[in-house]
Design an enzyme around this catalytic site. Structure first.
Site, PDB file in Angstrom:
ATOM      1  N   GLU A  29      89.704 -17.703 -54.225  1.00 22.13           N
ATOM      2  CA  GLU A  29      91.120 -17.169 -54.569  1.00 22.13           C
ATOM      3  C   GLU A  29      91.675 -18.022 -55.726  1.00 22.13           C
ATOM      4  OE1 GLU A  29      93.023 -18.410 -51.001  1.00 22.13           O
ATOM      5  OE2 GLU A  29      91.755 -17.075 -49.842  1.00 22.13           O
ATOM      6  N   LEU A  58      93.278 -13.077 -50.618  1.00 18.44           N
ATOM      7  CA  LEU A  58      93.721 -13.964 -49.749  1.00 18.44           C
ATOM      8  C   LEU A  58      92.990 -13.823 -48.419  1.00 18.44           C
ATOM      9  CD1 LEU A  58      95.334 -16.699 -49.776  1.00 18.44           C
ATOM     10  CD2 LEU A  58      97.152 -15.220 -48.455  1.00 18.44           C
ATOM     11  N   GLU A  60      89.748 -15.663 -46.442  1.00 18.83           N
ATOM     12  CA  GLU A  60      88.483 -16.486 -46.354  1.00 18.83           C
ATOM     13  C   GLU A  60      87.376 -15.832 -45.461  1.00 18.83           C
ATOM     14  OE1 GLU A  60      92.073 -18.717 -47.693  1.00 18.83           O
ATOM     15  OE2 GLU A  60      91.735 -17.215 -45.846  1.00 18.83           O
ATOM     16  N   GLN A  82      90.331 -22.495 -50.725  1.00 13.96           N
ATOM     17  CA  GLN A  82      91.583 -23.173 -51.587  1.00 13.96           C
ATOM     18  C   GLN A  82      91.813 -24.515 -51.022  1.00 13.96           C
ATOM     19  OE1 GLN A  82      95.472 -21.282 -52.536  1.00 13.96           O
ATOM     20  NE2 GLN A  82      94.110 -20.678 -54.280  1.00 13.96           N
ATOM     21  N   PRO A  89      89.676 -19.683 -40.679  1.00 15.25           N
ATOM     22  CA  PRO A  89      89.264 -18.205 -40.582  1.00 15.25           C
ATOM     23  C   PRO A  89      87.903 -17.640 -40.895  1.00 15.25           C
ATOM     24  CG  PRO A  89      91.431 -18.228 -41.591  1.00 15.25           C
ATOM     25  CD  PRO A  89      90.909 -19.666 -41.669  1.00 15.25           C
ATOM     26  N   HIS A 129      97.317 -28.291 -45.567  1.00 15.09           N
ATOM     27  CA  HIS A 129      96.758 -28.698 -46.819  1.00 15.09           C
ATOM     28  C   HIS A 129      96.018 -30.020 -46.622  1.00 15.09           C
ATOM     29  CE1 HIS A 129      99.218 -25.378 -47.961  1.00 15.09           C
ATOM     30  NE2 HIS A 129      98.915 -25.354 -49.232  1.00 15.09           N
TER      31      HIS A 129
END
Length: 324
Positions: A29, A58, A60, A82, A89, A129
């Site tokens: 991505e 987007l 994965e 990312q 996923p 994140h």
């Protein structure tokens, strides 16, 4: 040699390896036009074209599933996830397909596939994140796992991962993308998978760490300098694991503290503790202690400092060992 930040070393590795081998390609991505959210893939699309630096949707699971097909067609794909927790996923593809194909084909088909992603906390990022998911990947048969702590190792381990015939997950400590800077060899540079390094010599206790925790261990060793001589083992790769270097260090010091950012239960620190219990029991002068994250979802940034291992927690573990 050129002085580079860790993320610049990652970028340099990709440029060098794509120039060296036309079958290497990057997909993920925002890796093309944007150059990645951290700019780790900057310049690749301009230099090698949109066919070898591919912006994906987007998705994965789709990224990794596509990479499986690319391997079958003779490519050596490098997938960027990312962020660490964005990779979940894709676990179906990794566990059920990527890790099994060499076995399924009785060795007739190799899967030279790299999955690289920023990992870890300390950057005040939002939810999903900041995870430290290395154990999921280490536990998957057929998949190798490397985690650099320095710019030079980031370049060298990525090069080794790209050249390896098997799938390799490379987790890059985002906390040190733009804080760690050092001399990095120009041109081709390979750090073999399965070779730990002694980041600091010592005689009283071994601090075992990887990724972002290596620099934390070094700061703890500085604080403890008057009280104890700390040796630091930077594992570099978790699978294959360099047991020889680990056992030699603990044989010398007689004590071990393992530092990981991930939650405690079934984390990689437990695997290190088990290896030492099985193979270094007569060298140990005390229990193997772990300094880890906690068994909770990674917290919001306002309290993340309370979650992450700290210099104080590592120093406390060393002091407890010395008093045992």
């Amino acid at each position: 040699m050129s002085e580079r930040l860790l993320v610049e070393a990652v970028n340099d590795a990709l440029h060098v390896e794509m120039e060296r081998d036309p079958s290497v390609m990057v997909l993920g991505e925002d890796v093309g036009r944007l150059g990645g959210v951290f700019r780790a893939t900057a310049g690749l699309r301009e230099r090698f074209g949109a066919e070898r630096c591919v912006d994906t949707p987007l998705a994965e699971a789709g990224i990794l599933g596509t990479a499986v097909g690319l391997c079958m067609a003779g490519w050596r794909p490098v997938c960027e996830m990312q962020y660490d927790a964005f990779s979940y996923p894709a676990l179906d593809q990794l566990i059920n397909h990527v890790g099994r194909y060499r076995w399924r084909t009785r060795g007739a088909m190799s899967f030279p596939l790299v999955i690289r992603m920023p990992y870890g906390g300390g950057v005040r990022a939002p939810e999903l994140h900041d995870d430290s998911p290395e154990t999921y990947y280490v536990h998957t048969p057929g998949v190798k796992v490397a985690i650099p702590a320095t710019p030079a190792d980031a370049k060298g381990l990525i090069a080794a991962a790209i050249r390896d015939p098997d799938p390799v997950v490379v987790l890059e400590p985002k906390l040190h993308y733009r804080t760690a800077k050092e001399e990095v060899p120009d041109g081709e540079h390979v750090v073999p998978l399965g070779q730990a390094r002694i980041a600091r010599e010592g005689t009283d206790v071994t601090l075992v760490a990887y990724g972002a925790m290596v620099l934390l261990a070094a700061r703890a060793a500085d604080v403890l300098a008057v009280e104890a001589s700390c040796e630091i083992v930077d594992l570099r790769s978790l699978k294959p694991l360099d047991e020889e270097t680990l056992l030699a260090s603990v044989a010398k010091t007689g004590r071990a503290v393992v530092v990981q950012e991930a939650p405690r239960v079934a984390g990689f620190a437990a695997e290190i503790a088990a290896v030492l219990a099985e193979k270094a029991i007569y060298d140990l002068r005390g229990p193997v202690l772990r300094v880890t994250g906690y068994d909770v979802p990674y917290p919001y940034w306002q309290v993340e400092d309370a979650y992450m291992p700290s210099v104080e927690r590592v120093a406390d573990a060393v002091r407890r060992l010395l008093e045992a």
